[in-house]
Design a protein around this motif. Structure first.
Motif, PDB file in Angstrom:
ATOM      1  N   UNK A 150       0.856  -1.200   0.000  1.00  0.00           N
ATOM      2  CA  UNK A 150       0.000   0.000   0.000  1.00  0.00           C
ATOM      3  C   UNK A 150       0.887   1.243   0.000  1.00  0.00           C
ATOM      4  N   UNK A 151       0.689   2.119  -0.978  1.00  0.00           N
ATOM      5  CA  UNK A 151       1.446   3.369  -1.039  1.00  0.00           C
ATOM      6  C   UNK A 151       0.558   4.518  -0.576  1.00  0.00           C
ATOM      7  N   UNK A 152       1.105   5.406   0.232  1.00  0.00           N
ATOM      8  CA  UNK A 152       0.393   6.633   0.609  1.00  0.00           C
ATOM      9  C   UNK A 152       1.232   7.770   0.041  1.00  0.00           C
ATOM     10  N   UNK A 153       0.737   8.418  -1.018  1.00  0.00           N
ATOM     11  CA  UNK A 153       1.512   9.438  -1.747  1.00  0.00           C
ATOM     12  C   UNK A 153       1.214  10.849  -1.267  1.00  0.00           C
ATOM     13  N   UNK A 154       2.134  11.746  -1.620  1.00  0.00           N
ATOM     14  CA  UNK A 154       1.996  13.187  -1.349  1.00  0.00           C
ATOM     15  C   UNK A 154       1.652  13.430   0.119  1.00  0.00           C
ATOM     16  N   UNK A 155       2.290  12.655   0.966  1.00  0.00           N
ATOM     17  CA  UNK A 155       1.992  12.693   2.401  1.00  0.00           C
ATOM     18  C   UNK A 155       3.293  12.705   3.182  1.00  0.00           C
ATOM     19  N   UNK A 156       3.458  13.737   3.966  1.00  0.00           N
ATOM     20  CA  UNK A 156       4.701  13.872   4.722  1.00  0.00           C
ATOM     21  C   UNK A 156       4.544  13.284   6.121  1.00  0.00           C
ATOM     22  N   UNK A 157       5.491  12.450   6.486  1.00  0.00           N
ATOM     23  CA  UNK A 157       5.518  11.965   7.870  1.00  0.00           C
ATOM     24  C   UNK A 157       6.109  13.084   8.717  1.00  0.00           C
ATOM     25  N   UNK A 158       5.387  13.473   9.755  1.00  0.00           N
ATOM     26  CA  UNK A 158       5.807  14.651  10.516  1.00  0.00           C
ATOM     27  C   UNK A 158       6.409  14.295  11.870  1.00  0.00           C
ATOM     28  N   UNK A 159       6.111  13.106  12.360  1.00  0.00           N
ATOM     29  CA  UNK A 159       6.666  12.695  13.661  1.00  0.00           C
ATOM     30  C   UNK A 159       6.647  11.171  13.751  1.00  0.00           C
ATOM     31  N   UNK A 160       7.545  10.644  14.564  1.00  0.00           N
ATOM     32  CA  UNK A 160       7.534   9.205  14.825  1.00  0.00           C
ATOM     33  C   UNK A 160       7.732   9.007  16.327  1.00  0.00           C
ATOM     34  N   UNK A 161       6.846   8.188  16.907  1.00  0.00           N
ATOM     35  CA  UNK A 161       6.971   7.874  18.324  1.00  0.00           C
ATOM     36  C   UNK A 161       7.625   6.491  18.429  1.00  0.00           C
ATOM     37  N   UNK A 162       8.925   6.480  18.622  1.00  0.00           N
ATOM     38  CA  UNK A 162       9.656   5.214  18.677  1.00  0.00           C
ATOM     39  C   UNK A 162       9.227   4.364  19.879  1.00  0.00           C
ATOM     40  N   UNK A 163       8.831   5.038  20.973  1.00  0.00           N
ATOM     41  CA  UNK A 163       8.480   4.277  22.181  1.00  0.00           C
ATOM     42  C   UNK A 163       7.168   3.517  22.000  1.00  0.00           C
ATOM     43  N   UNK A 164       6.249   4.106  21.207  1.00  0.00           N
ATOM     44  CA  UNK A 164       4.949   3.447  21.017  1.00  0.00           C
ATOM     45  C   UNK A 164       4.773   2.927  19.594  1.00  0.00           C
ATOM     46  N   UNK A 165       5.877   2.829  18.843  1.00  0.00           N
ATOM     47  CA  UNK A 165       5.870   2.282  17.485  1.00  0.00           C
ATOM     48  C   UNK A 165       4.764   2.891  16.618  1.00  0.00           C
ATOM     49  N   UNK A 166       4.746   4.201  16.520  1.00  0.00           N
ATOM     50  CA  UNK A 166       3.707   4.893  15.756  1.00  0.00           C
ATOM     51  C   UNK A 166       4.311   5.966  14.861  1.00  0.00           C
ATOM     52  N   UNK A 167       3.742   6.049  13.644  1.00  0.00           N
ATOM     53  CA  UNK A 167       4.152   7.076  12.682  1.00  0.00           C
ATOM     54  C   UNK A 167       2.998   8.067  12.547  1.00  0.00           C
TER      55      UNK A 167
END
Ligand code: FAD
Length: 432
Positions: A150-167
């Motif tokens: 699954x590709x999600x285009x034209x979408x910027x990842x703005x933060x990642x929570x490494x402790x709770x494994x979330x993008x």
């Protein structure tokens, strides 16, 4: 349990990672988020973002040596590194509409005429060409979509929570959250700021890196033909050990060779690419003359400062004793302000610009017809931000074992190395 793999960045590294997973019947879910566009919609001017990332709109020179384009054998050993390179090169051929047109240049001996001025690095390189890369991109993308990615285009990842494994990413003005079991972070050069923010936020241990800065040199190809016949992407090099400076020619483009503007941190710097189609032929050659400088205290900050000083009216500089700046393959002017003297450049790069001039002077001796028939676009830079410390067996952050850094985000500087790093991580996920 079937795993949920999330990849940030649809660049060379992650595209190869996803391909490895699909080829091996991976049963979990693969989601790739990218701020650029799919290969059918990606326009020519978006050089850094979209399917296959910077590699997809590059010149497509696939280098085949572990000392070129960043580090790989450091993590997995020489033999494994070469095997991973083979897999990446095979992928580019596999999705190529005419794989027989991928040419390999493989010089086997240093020619006498470059001695004693330069050394020449000898290694094979496959040349794909920008225009074929676009076709490869479409075929490759179709394969991955068919394989369930699954590709999600034209979408910027703005933060990642490494402790709770979330993008976290922004979609239709809403911030959304995506959970992962394994994360592969492959944001390339265009995401270098983001990598740095995460490194600071999570206080990730890092490995120090040297400065790499210089110019993009351009001249009519005829002056260099003798060497190009031996090695398409020739790498001339020299070392000033006491000063901690080494120089090399880098990423040579020929035949239909164009200078490309890169934008990082809002500043312009230069790179180059070449097209395969004869209709683009301009009989020009361009390559970087890059200095690696050891011992600078804060190399990343130092490079940014120098690049910033080399900006004028919102773009970089061009100097030539006789020539004018060139046009892009679309016939537009390469963005650069022409300067009549080297004063500003020397001042910004002091005390190092002397080494670049010395390199050019010696090229004039080795290639006698060159004389003053050349120009330089300034600066060319490789921002080697401090490399996050990773577990060498799977490129996972030492503090977060399910977060893998790959490609330029892990200080790679080339397509083959980046793709190989992605493949290496995918092999780990498959094995575990
Ligand atoms: C003009 C040019 C020519 C080059 N020529 C060559 C060459 O001939 N040979 C060679 O070996 N190397 C070349 N390179 C270098 C090569 O392209 C890179 O080393 C390689 O693409 C790195 O792969 P990557 O997967 O790490 O990153 P990339 O391929 O750059 O992909 C990163 C992707 O991440 C996405 N991204 C970034 N931040 C975010 C975010 N926050 N959210 C969502 N998506 C994000 C970007 O949109 C991009 O698509 C060239 C580079 C340039 C710029």
């Amino acid at each position: 349990m079937s795993k949920n793999v999330v990849m940030v960045g649809a660049g060379v590294a992650n595209v190869n990672a996803a391909t490895k997973l699909i080829d091996n019947g991976f049963k979990g879910k693969i989601t790739i988020i990218d701020m650029g566009k799919d290969p059918y919609l990606r326009p020519y001017e978006e050089v850094m973002t979209g399917f296959l990332g910077a590699g997809g709109w590059s010149d497509g020179k696939l280098t085949y040596h572990t000392s070129i384009g960043g580090q790989l054998s450091k993590y997995c050993g020489e033999e494994k590194a070469m095997e991973l390179f083979d897999q990446v090169i095979d992928n580019f051929k596999r999705f190529h509409p005419k794989p027989e047109e991928v040419q390999c240049s493989n010089p086997i001996a240093e020619p006498d005429f470059i001695k004693p001025y330069f050394g020449l690095r000898l290694f094979p390189v496959w040349h794909v060409g920008t225009d074929y890369l676009h076709e490869i991109g479409k075929n490759w993308y179709d394969f991955l979509v068919k394989g369930g990615v699954e590709f999600i285009w034209e979408t910027k990842v703005t933060a990642i929570d490494f402790d709770n494994s979330s993008v976290f990413y922004v979609n239709a003005q809403n911030t959304r959250l995506l959970k992962y079991d394994e994360l592969i972070f492959g944001v390339g050069k265009s995401g270098i700021d983001f990598g740095k923010v995460l490194a600071e936020q999570y206080e990730l241990p890092t490995e120090p890196k040297p400065v790499q800065i210089g110019v993009r040199f351009e001249a009519p190809q005829k002056h260099f033909q003798k060497l190009i016949d031996i090695s398409y992407d020739f790498k001339l090099y020299r070392k000033f050990e006491e000063a901690g400076v080494s120089l090399r020619s880098f990423c040579t483009n020929n035949n239909a060779a164009y200078v490309a503007v890169e934008e990082t941190y809002g500043d312009h710097s230069y790179n180059g690419h070449a097209k395969k189609d004869e209709s683009f032929r301009n009989d020009m050659t361009n390559f970087g003359i890059l200095m690696e400088v050891q011992g600078i205290k804060k190399p990343f900050e130092w490079s940014r400062d120098v690049v910033n000083k080399l900006q004028k009216d919102g773009t970089g500089l061009y100097y030539s004793p006789t020539r004018e700046p060139s046009t892009t393959s679309e016939g537009k002017n390469v963005s650069a302000i022409k300067v009549d003297t080297l004063h500003e450049i020397t001042k910004a790069m002091q005390p190092y610009f002397w080494y670049v001039l010395d390199f050019i002077e010696d090229m004039k001796k080795v290639f006698p017809s060159l004389k003053d028939d050349w120009g330089i676009y300034v600066p060319e830079v490789k921002y080697l931000s401090p490399e996050p410390l990773v577990d060498y067996t799977n490129l996972a952050l030492t503090k977060y074992p399910n977060v893998h850094f790959v490609g330029d985000a892990l200080s790679a500087r080339g397509i083959t190395v980046s793709g190989a790093q992605g493949t290496y991580v995918a092999e780990y996920i498959l094995d575990n």
